[in-house]
Design a protein around this motif. Structure first.
Motif, PDB file in Angstrom:
ATOM      1  N   ARG A  88     -60.706 103.361  61.264  1.00 34.71           N
ATOM      2  CA  ARG A  88     -61.815 104.117  61.873  1.00 34.71           C
ATOM      3  C   ARG A  88     -63.168 103.718  61.300  1.00 34.71           C
ATOM      4  N   TRP A  91     -64.952 101.200  63.462  1.00 31.69           N
ATOM      5  CA  TRP A  91     -65.276 101.491  64.860  1.00 31.69           C
ATOM      6  C   TRP A  91     -66.768 101.437  65.187  1.00 31.69           C
ATOM      7  N   ALA A 103     -64.219 103.924  73.679  1.00 31.72           N
ATOM      8  CA  ALA A 103     -63.276 105.018  73.970  1.00 31.72           C
ATOM      9  C   ALA A 103     -61.830 104.520  74.063  1.00 31.72           C
ATOM     10  N   ARG A 104     -61.601 103.461  74.835  1.00 29.67           N
ATOM     11  CA  ARG A 104     -60.233 102.960  75.011  1.00 29.67           C
ATOM     12  C   ARG A 104     -59.716 102.368  73.694  1.00 29.67           C
ATOM     13  N   ALA A 107     -58.781 105.279  71.309  1.00 29.88           N
ATOM     14  CA  ALA A 107     -57.554 105.982  71.733  1.00 29.88           C
ATOM     15  C   ALA A 107     -56.319 105.133  71.437  1.00 29.88           C
ATOM     16  N   PHE A 108     -56.424 103.832  71.721  1.00 29.77           N
ATOM     17  CA  PHE A 108     -55.286 102.930  71.516  1.00 29.77           C
ATOM     18  C   PHE A 108     -54.946 102.803  70.032  1.00 29.77           C
ATOM     19  N   ASP A 110     -55.829 104.774  67.551  1.00 29.46           N
ATOM     20  CA  ASP A 110     -55.378 106.067  67.010  1.00 29.46           C
ATOM     21  C   ASP A 110     -53.890 106.239  67.270  1.00 29.46           C
ATOM     22  N   TRP A 111     -53.491 105.900  68.488  1.00 24.15           N
ATOM     23  CA  TRP A 111     -52.080 106.004  68.875  1.00 24.15           C
ATOM     24  C   TRP A 111     -51.220 105.065  68.019  1.00 24.15           C
ATOM     25  N   ASP A 185     -52.026 105.868  78.949  1.00 19.98           N
ATOM     26  CA  ASP A 185     -52.991 105.476  79.993  1.00 19.98           C
ATOM     27  C   ASP A 185     -52.730 104.083  80.554  1.00 19.98           C
TER      28      ASP A 185
END
Length: 199
Positions: A88, A91, A103-104, A107-108, A110-111, A185
Motif C-alpha cells: 500500500r 500506491w 481503483a482497480r 482492489a486487485f 488488496d485481494w 470483477d
C-alpha cells in the motif's frame, strides 16, 4: 547454456534501474500486471516496477543473477506478514500510472494480499528473467534459492501466479496448488501455490 553453480546475490538500490528493465520486459503480458493496469505503456510498466522494486532493494530482499538479467523479490516471514502495508505504501506513486486513479489496482492487490498465509512463510512476490536470458535456468535458481531459505527456516514458501504456464514450472520446484480463484470483477484466474511444511 545452463548456469550451474550461479548463486543469487543481494541487489542494492543502484541495481534497481537495470532490474526495472528486466522485470518490465519479462512481465509485460503477465495477467497480474496487465489486468490492474490495462492501458499501461512499456514506460508506465517500467515506472511501476521501479516503484515496487525500490523498497525491496532498500529492505535487502531483492536478489539478482547474471548482472541484472534476472531477479526475484523474496519476503522472509517478518516482511511477508507486512506485505499489505509495504504494498500500500507504493500506491500513491502507482495511482497516477492508471486510468482510474488506482481503483482497480488497489482492489486487485488488496485481494491478493489477503491470500498471503497468516502462518510464517517465505513469500515470492516476483521473479523475472530478461527475455534474452530465458531458458538458462536463472529463474529456477532464484526460486530454488528462496525455497531453500524457507526450508532452513522450517517454513513453507508461498507464491501467487496468474500465468498457467508457470504452474508446472513451480510444481517442478516443489510447490503445490493450495487454491485457485478468479480475481473479483472479472479479473484473471490466480493460482496460489505453497511448498509443503517441513515436519
Amino acid at each position: 547454456m545452463n548456469h550451474v553453480g550461479v548463486v543469487p546475490e543481494l541487489a542494492v538500490p543502484a541495481d534497481v534501474p537495470s532490474l526495472t528493465v528486466t522485470f518490465a520486459a519479462a512481465m509485460s503480458d503477465d495477467a497480474m500486471i496487465r489486468w490492474p493496469m490495462p492501458d499501461a505503456t512499456p514506460a508506465m510498466q517500467r515506472e511501476l516496477f521501479r516503484v515496487i522494486l525500490t523498497p525491496y532493494a532498500e529492505l535487502g530482499i531483492l536478489w539478482k543473477i547474471h548482472g541484472c538479467g534476472a531477479g526475484a523479490a523474496w519476503l522472509p516471514p517478518a516482511l511477508a506478514e507486512r506485505f499489505a502495508e509495504i504494498d500500500r505504501a507504493t500506491w500513491p506513486a502507482i495511482n497516477p500510472l492508471t486510468s482510474d486513479g488506482g481503483a482497480r489496482y488497489a482492489a486487485f492487490w488488496d485481494w491478493l494480499g489477503a491470500h498471503v498465509p497468516a502462518e510464517p512463510c517465505w513469500f515470492l512476490d516476483a521473479v523475472a528473467v530478461a527475455p534474452a536470458a530465458q531458458g538458462q535456468g536463472l529463474g529456477r535458481t532464484l526460486v530454488r534459492h528462496g525455497v531453500e531459505r524457507a526450508r532452513a527456516d522450517g517454513c513453507p514458501a508461498f507464491l501467487e501466479t496468474g500465468n498457467p504456464r508457470n504452474v508446472p514450472f513451480y510444481e517442478s520446484l516443489g510447490f503445490q496448488i493450495v487454491d485457485e480463484q478468479r480475481a473479483p470483477d472479472g479479473g484473471p484466474l490466480i493460482w496460489f501455490m505453497q511448498t509443503p511444511r517441513t515436519p
